[in-house]
Design a protein around this motif. Structure first.
Motif, PDB file in Angstrom:
ATOM      1  N   UNK A 252     133.705  91.333  41.542  1.00 40.20           N
ATOM      2  CA  UNK A 252     134.971  91.467  40.820  1.00 40.20           C
ATOM      3  C   UNK A 252     134.753  91.606  39.317  1.00 40.20           C
ATOM      4  N   UNK A 253     133.635  91.051  38.858  1.00 42.65           N
ATOM      5  CA  UNK A 253     133.354  91.073  37.422  1.00 42.65           C
ATOM      6  C   UNK A 253     133.447  89.727  36.746  1.00 42.65           C
ATOM      7  N   UNK A 254     133.718  88.656  37.502  1.00 44.80           N
ATOM      8  CA  UNK A 254     133.719  87.316  36.914  1.00 44.80           C
ATOM      9  C   UNK A 254     132.291  86.917  36.553  1.00 44.80           C
ATOM     10  N   UNK A 255     132.133  86.258  35.410  1.00 45.43           N
ATOM     11  CA  UNK A 255     130.818  85.770  34.993  1.00 45.43           C
ATOM     12  C   UNK A 255     130.590  84.402  35.628  1.00 45.43           C
ATOM     13  N   UNK A 256     129.633  84.337  36.535  1.00 44.10           N
ATOM     14  CA  UNK A 256     129.414  83.114  37.308  1.00 44.10           C
ATOM     15  C   UNK A 256     128.501  82.148  36.564  1.00 44.10           C
ATOM     16  N   UNK A 257     127.347  82.621  36.118  1.00 41.68           N
ATOM     17  CA  UNK A 257     126.402  81.756  35.411  1.00 41.68           C
ATOM     18  C   UNK A 257     125.979  82.407  34.101  1.00 41.68           C
ATOM     19  N   UNK A 258     125.564  81.559  33.159  1.00 46.59           N
ATOM     20  CA  UNK A 258     125.104  82.013  31.860  1.00 46.59           C
ATOM     21  C   UNK A 258     123.992  81.084  31.404  1.00 46.59           C
ATOM     22  N   UNK A 259     122.841  81.640  31.013  1.00 45.46           N
ATOM     23  CA  UNK A 259     121.700  80.839  30.579  1.00 45.46           C
ATOM     24  C   UNK A 259     121.147  81.415  29.277  1.00 45.46           C
ATOM     25  N   UNK A 260     120.733  80.517  28.375  1.00 39.59           N
ATOM     26  CA  UNK A 260     120.110  80.917  27.109  1.00 39.59           C
ATOM     27  C   UNK A 260     118.631  80.549  27.131  1.00 39.59           C
TER      28      UNK A 260
ATOM     29  N   UNK B 201     133.211  93.289  23.531  1.00 39.18           N
ATOM     30  CA  UNK B 201     134.608  92.844  23.495  1.00 39.18           C
ATOM     31  C   UNK B 201     134.790  91.338  23.651  1.00 39.18           C
ATOM     32  N   UNK B 202     133.789  90.617  24.124  1.00 38.44           N
ATOM     33  CA  UNK B 202     133.980  89.201  24.445  1.00 38.44           C
ATOM     34  C   UNK B 202     133.098  88.258  23.634  1.00 38.44           C
ATOM     35  N   UNK B 203     132.491  88.726  22.547  1.00 39.99           N
ATOM     36  CA  UNK B 203     131.804  87.818  21.630  1.00 39.99           C
ATOM     37  C   UNK B 203     130.320  87.671  21.801  1.00 39.99           C
ATOM     38  N   UNK B 204     129.737  88.209  22.891  1.00 34.93           N
ATOM     39  CA  UNK B 204     128.301  88.058  23.101  1.00 34.93           C
ATOM     40  C   UNK B 204     127.485  89.005  22.224  1.00 34.93           C
ATOM     41  N   UNK B 205     128.146  89.810  21.389  1.00 32.18           N
ATOM     42  CA  UNK B 205     127.428  90.737  20.522  1.00 32.18           C
ATOM     43  C   UNK B 205     126.724  90.072  19.363  1.00 32.18           C
ATOM     44  N   UNK B 206     127.126  88.833  19.016  1.00 30.77           N
ATOM     45  CA  UNK B 206     126.477  88.105  17.925  1.00 30.77           C
ATOM     46  C   UNK B 206     126.920  86.653  17.963  1.00 30.77           C
ATOM     47  N   UNK B 207     125.957  85.737  17.939  1.00 35.75           N
ATOM     48  CA  UNK B 207     126.284  84.311  17.919  1.00 35.75           C
ATOM     49  C   UNK B 207     126.573  83.877  16.490  1.00 35.75           C
ATOM     50  N   UNK B 208     127.731  83.254  16.278  1.00 35.26           N
ATOM     51  CA  UNK B 208     128.111  82.783  14.948  1.00 35.26           C
ATOM     52  C   UNK B 208     127.821  81.299  14.765  1.00 35.26           C
ATOM     53  N   UNK B 209     127.201  80.658  15.772  1.00 33.74           N
ATOM     54  CA  UNK B 209     126.764  79.273  15.643  1.00 33.74           C
ATOM     55  C   UNK B 209     125.252  79.247  15.480  1.00 33.74           C
ATOM     56  N   UNK B 210     124.727  78.195  14.859  1.00 34.07           N
ATOM     57  CA  UNK B 210     123.308  78.134  14.544  1.00 34.07           C
ATOM     58  C   UNK B 210     122.539  77.293  15.549  1.00 34.07           C
ATOM     59  N   UNK B 211     121.284  77.658  15.745  1.00 31.87           N
ATOM     60  CA  UNK B 211     120.378  76.879  16.577  1.00 31.87           C
ATOM     61  C   UNK B 211     120.570  77.121  18.055  1.00 31.87           C
ATOM     62  N   UNK B 212     119.657  76.567  18.840  1.00 30.98           N
ATOM     63  CA  UNK B 212     119.711  76.721  20.288  1.00 30.98           C
ATOM     64  C   UNK B 212     120.972  76.089  20.862  1.00 30.98           C
ATOM     65  N   UNK B 213     121.306  74.889  20.401  1.00 34.21           N
ATOM     66  CA  UNK B 213     122.522  74.225  20.880  1.00 34.21           C
ATOM     67  C   UNK B 213     123.767  75.006  20.474  1.00 34.21           C
ATOM     68  N   UNK B 214     123.750  75.541  19.263  1.00 31.87           N
ATOM     69  CA  UNK B 214     124.880  76.338  18.809  1.00 31.87           C
ATOM     70  C   UNK B 214     125.057  77.599  19.637  1.00 31.87           C
ATOM     71  N   UNK B 215     123.944  78.251  19.973  1.00 32.25           N
ATOM     72  CA  UNK B 215     124.012  79.449  20.817  1.00 32.25           C
ATOM     73  C   UNK B 215     124.562  79.119  22.197  1.00 32.25           C
ATOM     74  N   UNK B 216     124.194  77.967  22.709  1.00 33.83           N
ATOM     75  CA  UNK B 216     124.683  77.548  24.025  1.00 33.83           C
ATOM     76  C   UNK B 216     126.203  77.321  23.987  1.00 33.83           C
ATOM     77  N   UNK B 217     126.683  76.641  22.951  1.00 28.46           N
ATOM     78  CA  UNK B 217     128.119  76.398  22.813  1.00 28.46           C
ATOM     79  C   UNK B 217     128.872  77.715  22.640  1.00 28.46           C
ATOM     80  N   UNK B 218     128.345  78.582  21.774  1.00 27.68           N
ATOM     81  CA  UNK B 218     128.977  79.881  21.549  1.00 27.68           C
ATOM     82  C   UNK B 218     129.063  80.678  22.849  1.00 27.68           C
ATOM     83  N   UNK B 219     127.980  80.658  23.621  1.00 22.89           N
ATOM     84  CA  UNK B 219     127.945  81.415  24.874  1.00 22.89           C
ATOM     85  C   UNK B 219     128.943  80.877  25.887  1.00 22.89           C
TER      86      UNK B 219
END
Length: 319
Positions: free
Chosen positions: A177-185, A268-286
């Motif tokens: 369907x296009x739902x994002x099921x899992x996301x890993x950094x 269109x959904x923000x994954x083009x650039x992380x605006x939070x810093x660090x590994x933890x920030x990237x995880x929260x942003x994602x």
């Protein structure tokens, strides 16, 4: 928040588990394109911030450094940059030795000492990186490309443009369907073959069962991965002969759809650039982007009247 929304859609039976579509991409960090000499000047900025914080006089010739920076900004020919890089590196090496002495004798709280030590370790790693570059090394592991984002890495994904992005690896899985099921950094660029089993386990855990189709590109292809997930009747890893003839068209279209899902998530959904810093920030942003992505997908299906009445009743959207 992401889990609450996803579980609500699962309980309402909005999300299907018929197919697992896996692909990886780059989550770029919000940094300026790095250059070797530019990073040296950034390293001096970091040491200057440290010195001002602890009221320590600057221990290098600031005027000489400003002159080098001016020449770098005015003259960017390769031959001239090589000389400027070497001159800046000599000043940096001397400044780093003094900075190491200052950190060792620093008086303050344990927290301050820990932060100072972390900065020193980062600058020492950068110094080793420069030594490897002067020795002719072209592929330097854990290469520093930003002092604001020390976990950011140069990552190539085989595209014509941009051929290299600076950030972290983003491993995503979708259903048909296009739902994002899992996301890993991940820091750097791990081998896709090694990521397939772990992502499959996360997908099965979240969807509470195995999919009928597991679909990825040839980057995930290996003899072991052609049997994962266990018991899945159709595992397609980039080659038509991986599945029966009657399943080939479905798998090929699903593989093409994965590229579309990735493009939407990045553009269109923000994954083009992380605006939070660090590994933890990237995880929260994602996670925030994943939440927005799935909510938007639900609204699209709702507007297209592709959600069953049973699901709408469970969500309280149908009287």
């Amino acid at each position: 928040m992401e889990s609450v929304i996803f579980n609500m859609l699962m309980v309402a039976k909005v999300i299907d588990k018929d197919s697992m579509l896996i692909d990886s991409t780059v989550l770029p960090d919000n940094i300026i394109y790095p250059t070797d000499i530019g990073l040296i000047f950034k390293a001096f900025k970091k040491m200057e911030q440290f010195a001002r914080q602890y009221y320590i006089p600057i221990w290098w010739d600031s005027q000489e450094l400003r002159q080098l920076l001016r020449e770098y900004n005015l003259n960017r020919k390769k031959t001239e940059i090589a000389d400027l890089f070497f001159d800046a590196l000599l000043i940096f090496s001397a400044g780093l030795r003094k900075f190491e002495t200052i950190v060792e004798s620093l008086e303050g709280s344990d927290k301050d000492k820990k932060k100072a030590r972390q900065l020193l370790d980062l600058l020492m790693l950068f110094q080793d990186q420069n030594a490897q570059k002067l020795a002719g090394e072209r592929h330097i592991p854990n290469r520093i490309v930003s002092f604001h984002e020390p976990d950011s890495r140069p990552i190539k994904k085989g595209k014509k443009y941009p051929n290299c992005e600076f950030g972290s690896t983003l491993q995503l899985s979708f259903n048909r369907q296009g739902f994002m099921i899992t996301m890993e950094n991940f820091i750097g660029k791990p081998n896709d073959k090694t990521l397939w089993p772990g992502t499959t386990q996360l997908f099965e855990k979240r969807m509470k069962g195995s999919p009928d189709n597991a679909i990825g590109d040839q980057g995930y292809r290996s003899r072991a991965n052609q049997k994962i997930p266990k018991g899945c009747p159709h595992i397609f890893l980039g080659r038509s002969q991986d599945v029966a003839e009657e399943e080939q068209a479905y798998c090929q279209k699903a593989r093409s759809a994965t590229e579309g899902f990735i493009a939407v998530s990045k553009n269109l959904r923000g994954f083009g650039c992380s605006l939070y810093q660090g590994t933890d920030g990237n995880r929260i942003w994602s996670l925030l982007c994943q939440t927005a992505y799935n909510l938007k997908k639900f609204l699209q299906l709702y507007n297209d009247e592709k959600i069953s009445e049973e699901s709408l009743m469970r969500l309280g959207l149908l009287g």
